[in-house]
Design a protein around this motif. Structure first.
Motif, mmCIF file in Angstrom:
data_model
loop_
_atom_site.group_PDB
_atom_site.id
_atom_site.type_symbol
_atom_site.label_atom_id
_atom_site.label_comp_id
_atom_site.label_asym_id
_atom_site.label_seq_id
_atom_site.Cartn_x
_atom_site.Cartn_y
_atom_site.Cartn_z
ATOM 1 N N PHE A 107 0.836 -1.196 0.000
ATOM 2 C CA PHE A 107 0.000 0.000 0.000
ATOM 3 C C PHE A 107 0.872 1.248 0.000
ATOM 4 N N PHE A 108 0.249 2.363 -0.393
ATOM 5 C CA PHE A 108 0.889 3.669 -0.333
ATOM 6 C C PHE A 108 0.063 4.538 0.602
ATOM 7 N N LYS A 109 0.714 5.145 1.577
ATOM 8 C CA LYS A 109 0.032 6.055 2.510
ATOM 9 C C LYS A 109 0.630 7.435 2.335
ATOM 10 N N ASP A 110 -0.217 8.378 1.919
ATOM 11 C CA ASP A 110 0.292 9.737 1.736
ATOM 12 C C ASP A 110 0.564 10.389 3.095
ATOM 13 N N ALA A 111 1.450 11.353 3.111
ATOM 14 C CA ALA A 111 1.861 12.004 4.360
ATOM 15 C C ALA A 111 0.691 12.688 5.053
ATOM 16 N N LEU A 112 -0.207 13.270 4.289
ATOM 17 C CA LEU A 112 -1.325 14.002 4.876
ATOM 18 C C LEU A 112 -2.330 13.079 5.559
ATOM 19 N N TYR A 118 6.235 12.287 6.156
ATOM 20 C CA TYR A 118 6.640 11.640 4.911
ATOM 21 C C TYR A 118 5.572 10.631 4.499
ATOM 22 N N ALA A 119 5.544 10.323 3.214
ATOM 23 C CA ALA A 119 4.661 9.282 2.690
ATOM 24 C C ALA A 119 5.287 7.927 3.020
ATOM 25 N N THR A 120 4.492 6.874 2.915
ATOM 26 C CA THR A 120 4.971 5.541 3.249
ATOM 27 C C THR A 120 4.572 4.544 2.176
ATOM 28 N N PHE A 121 5.499 3.689 1.805
ATOM 29 C CA PHE A 121 5.188 2.525 0.974
ATOM 30 C C PHE A 121 5.381 1.332 1.882
ATOM 31 N N GLY A 122 4.311 0.574 2.089
ATOM 32 C CA GLY A 122 4.384 -0.502 3.070
ATOM 33 C C GLY A 122 3.843 -1.822 2.563
ATOM 34 N N PHE A 123 4.116 -2.853 3.337
ATOM 35 C CA PHE A 123 3.708 -4.212 3.016
ATOM 36 C C PHE A 123 2.978 -4.822 4.207
ATOM 37 N N THR A 124 2.051 -5.703 3.925
ATOM 38 C CA THR A 124 1.372 -6.447 4.988
ATOM 39 C C THR A 124 2.090 -7.777 5.181
ATOM 40 N N THR A 137 8.967 -3.593 7.020
ATOM 41 C CA THR A 137 7.724 -3.791 6.278
ATOM 42 C C THR A 137 7.162 -2.489 5.727
ATOM 43 N N SER A 138 7.771 -1.359 6.058
ATOM 44 C CA SER A 138 7.340 -0.099 5.458
ATOM 45 C C SER A 138 8.545 0.819 5.291
ATOM 46 N N TYR A 139 8.401 1.694 4.308
ATOM 47 C CA TYR A 139 9.514 2.555 3.914
ATOM 48 C C TYR A 139 9.034 3.990 3.782
ATOM 49 N N ALA A 140 9.764 4.912 4.353
ATOM 50 C CA ALA A 140 9.458 6.331 4.230
ATOM 51 C C ALA A 140 9.838 6.788 2.834
ATOM 52 N N LEU A 141 8.968 7.598 2.237
ATOM 53 C CA LEU A 141 9.235 8.154 0.909
ATOM 54 C C LEU A 141 9.181 9.667 0.982
ATOM 55 N N LYS A 142 10.288 10.307 0.696
ATOM 56 C CA LYS A 142 10.330 11.771 0.650
ATOM 57 C C LYS A 142 10.279 12.257 -0.795
ATOM 58 N N THR A 143 10.823 11.450 -1.699
ATOM 59 C CA THR A 143 10.843 11.804 -3.118
ATOM 60 C C THR A 143 11.031 10.528 -3.927
ATOM 61 N N MET A 144 10.701 10.606 -5.197
ATOM 62 C CA MET A 144 10.918 9.466 -6.088
ATOM 63 C C MET A 144 12.053 9.811 -7.040
ATOM 64 N N ASN A 145 12.960 8.865 -7.221
ATOM 65 C CA ASN A 145 14.021 8.998 -8.203
ATOM 66 C C ASN A 145 14.318 7.591 -8.723
ATOM 67 N N ALA A 146 15.259 7.477 -9.628
ATOM 68 C CA ALA A 146 15.560 6.188 -10.255
ATOM 69 C C ALA A 146 15.973 5.140 -9.225
ATOM 70 N N GLU A 147 16.755 5.535 -8.230
ATOM 71 C CA GLU A 147 17.206 4.586 -7.203
ATOM 72 C C GLU A 147 16.033 4.084 -6.366
ATOM 73 N N VAL A 148 15.149 4.982 -5.972
ATOM 74 C CA VAL A 148 13.976 4.590 -5.176
ATOM 75 C C VAL A 148 13.083 3.660 -5.996
ATOM 76 N N GLU A 149 12.869 3.998 -7.256
ATOM 77 C CA GLU A 149 12.035 3.162 -8.118
ATOM 78 C C GLU A 149 12.637 1.772 -8.280
ATOM 79 N N LYS A 150 13.954 1.700 -8.407
ATOM 80 C CA LYS A 150 14.645 0.410 -8.526
ATOM 81 C C LYS A 150 14.447 -0.419 -7.253
ATOM 82 N N ARG A 151 14.551 0.219 -6.096
ATOM 83 C CA ARG A 151 14.363 -0.483 -4.818
ATOM 84 C C ARG A 151 12.928 -0.969 -4.663
#
Length: 161
Positions: A107-112, A118-124, A137-151
């Protein structure tokens, strides 16, 4: 008055949450998420529900986000579609989510959503990210770039086994 009643009357009441200025219970954001989840369960119970219905709901949830989170959620959505096409889009507590066999995997959880910084990309627990005795099981997302997309792509591949 009985001795027990006298003793109870002498006790000073504990400071309540209301008296301390803090409210007990769920925040407005948590209540809204629970309400959204109840509506999602009703919608999912419909026999005629399709993958396209879930796609529309996810895109509507993304569109309702603030611009910065909307851009990240849109990229996450595209990554899930590209790297985990077997996952079915749906909303989960009002958030974009992706399921396998009707169980949310990520899932994606927006910061608001809960006034986070920060936004979160997480797993159950349905995601197979197991790595020894402990793993994230969850990762903070501040911005998207090629490295983040690869991960994210690598995590999606691992999550599906």
């Amino acid at each position: 008055m009985s001795p027990i009643a006298k003793k109870a009357a002498k006790k000073t009441p504990n400071k309540t949450a209301a008296a301390s200025g803090k409210t007990a219970g769920f925040s407005a954001e948590e209540k809204a998420a629970m309400k959204a989840y109840a509506q999602e369960l009703k919608a999912q119970a419909r026999a005629d529900r399709t993958r396209e219905d879930g796609e529309r709901e996810v895109l509507a949830a993304i569109a309702a986000m603030p611009e910065a989170d909307r851009a990240m959620a849109g990229r996450v959505h595209a990554l899930v579609k590209a790297h985990a096409p077997t996952l079915v889009p749906r909303t989960w507590y009002g958030m974009p989510a992706y399921a396998k066999d009707d169980k949310v995997v990520c899932f994606f959880k927006d910061a608001l959503k809960f006034k986070d910084r920060y936004a979160t990309f997480g797993f159950t627990d349905k995601a197979t990210l197991d790595d020894g005795a402990m793993w994230p099981t969850s990762y903070a997302l501040k911005t998207m770039n090629a490295e983040v997309e690869k991960r994210i792509a690598a995590l999606l591949k691992k999550a599906l086994g």
